[in-house]
Enzyme design. Structure first.
Site, mmCIF file in Angstrom:
data_model
loop_
_atom_site.group_PDB
_atom_site.id
_atom_site.type_symbol
_atom_site.label_atom_id
_atom_site.label_comp_id
_atom_site.label_asym_id
_atom_site.label_seq_id
_atom_site.Cartn_x
_atom_site.Cartn_y
_atom_site.Cartn_z
ATOM 1 N N GLU A 94 41.799 45.030 43.927
ATOM 2 C CA GLU A 94 41.917 43.420 43.913
ATOM 3 C C GLU A 94 40.821 42.655 43.374
ATOM 4 O O GLU A 94 40.409 42.193 42.398
ATOM 5 C CB GLU A 94 42.633 43.174 45.346
ATOM 6 C CG GLU A 94 43.999 43.651 45.577
ATOM 7 C CD GLU A 94 44.614 43.348 47.048
ATOM 8 O OE1 GLU A 94 44.554 42.314 47.463
ATOM 9 O OE2 GLU A 94 44.962 44.585 47.615
ATOM 10 N N MET A 95 39.985 42.564 44.437
ATOM 11 C CA MET A 95 38.692 41.816 44.241
ATOM 12 C C MET A 95 37.288 42.747 44.003
ATOM 13 O O MET A 95 36.322 42.391 43.223
ATOM 14 C CB MET A 95 38.201 40.885 45.191
ATOM 15 C CG MET A 95 39.340 39.891 44.922
ATOM 16 S SD MET A 95 39.044 38.546 46.591
ATOM 17 C CE MET A 95 39.745 37.146 45.960
#
Length: 176
Positions: A69-70
């Site tokens: 994701e991040m």
């Protein structure tokens, strides 16, 4: 890596999601599933599709360090946020303890708790305003009821109240 924010996958103008079959993280990596809406998420039994987070604050902590994701580290995120002195000062006015994982995730959770959809056209229809829905929306609602969706999708947010076995009528995963 400064390319994504929460709104990348939870765009408020797209219903609090990205409207993609699966969400895209850093470096174009595709996640295993799509992003759930943040609208009305305050009423969910638990957070994430599999319920692995007990509440909104716990959920807010997850994507930051998820490598798909991040892909960040919270200590780096907090350091970046502190570099913006105007933001850090404004944040400290609300959270005297300053920026930390706990205070940032609490702020995100408090924001998400405000994302509710009262008085929507659907709400007004359910309250008796028969002309609140377009013909297309009304046909969709009838299909929702006629196909048994309303058996699981219940409550204030039309879902998030229970976990159900995937594939009740067919092999959910094979169909994808």
């Amino acid at each position: 890596d400064d390319t994504l924010s929460c709104a990348s996958c939870h765009a408020l103008e797209k219903g609090g999601t990205d409207q993609a079959p699966v969400s895209t993280g850093i470096n174009g990596q595709l996640g295993p599933i799509n992003s759930p809406t943040v609208y009305n998420s305050r009423w969910n039994l638990a957070q994430f599709w599999d319920g692995r987070a007990a509440d909104l604050q716990e959920q807010a902590a997850g994507p930051v360090e998820n490598p798909i994701e991040m892909g960040a580290k919270w200590e780096d995120v907090i350091a970046k946020l502190n570099q913006d002195t105007a933001f850090a000062t404004a944040f400290q006015a609300v959270y005297p303890a300053g920026l930390s994982v706990e205070t940032v995730t609490d702020a995100i959770a408090e924001f998400e708790r405000t994302l509710i959809t009262p008085n929507s056209a659907f709400d007004r229809y359910l309250l008796g305003q028969e002309d609140a829905l377009s013909a297309e929306a009304l046909a969709g609602y009838h299909a929702f009821v006629d196909n048994g969706c309303a058996m699981c999708h219940v409550g204030k947010a039309l879902g998030g109240q229970s976990f159900e076995k995937m594939g009740r009528d067919s092999d959910y995963f094979a169909d994808r």
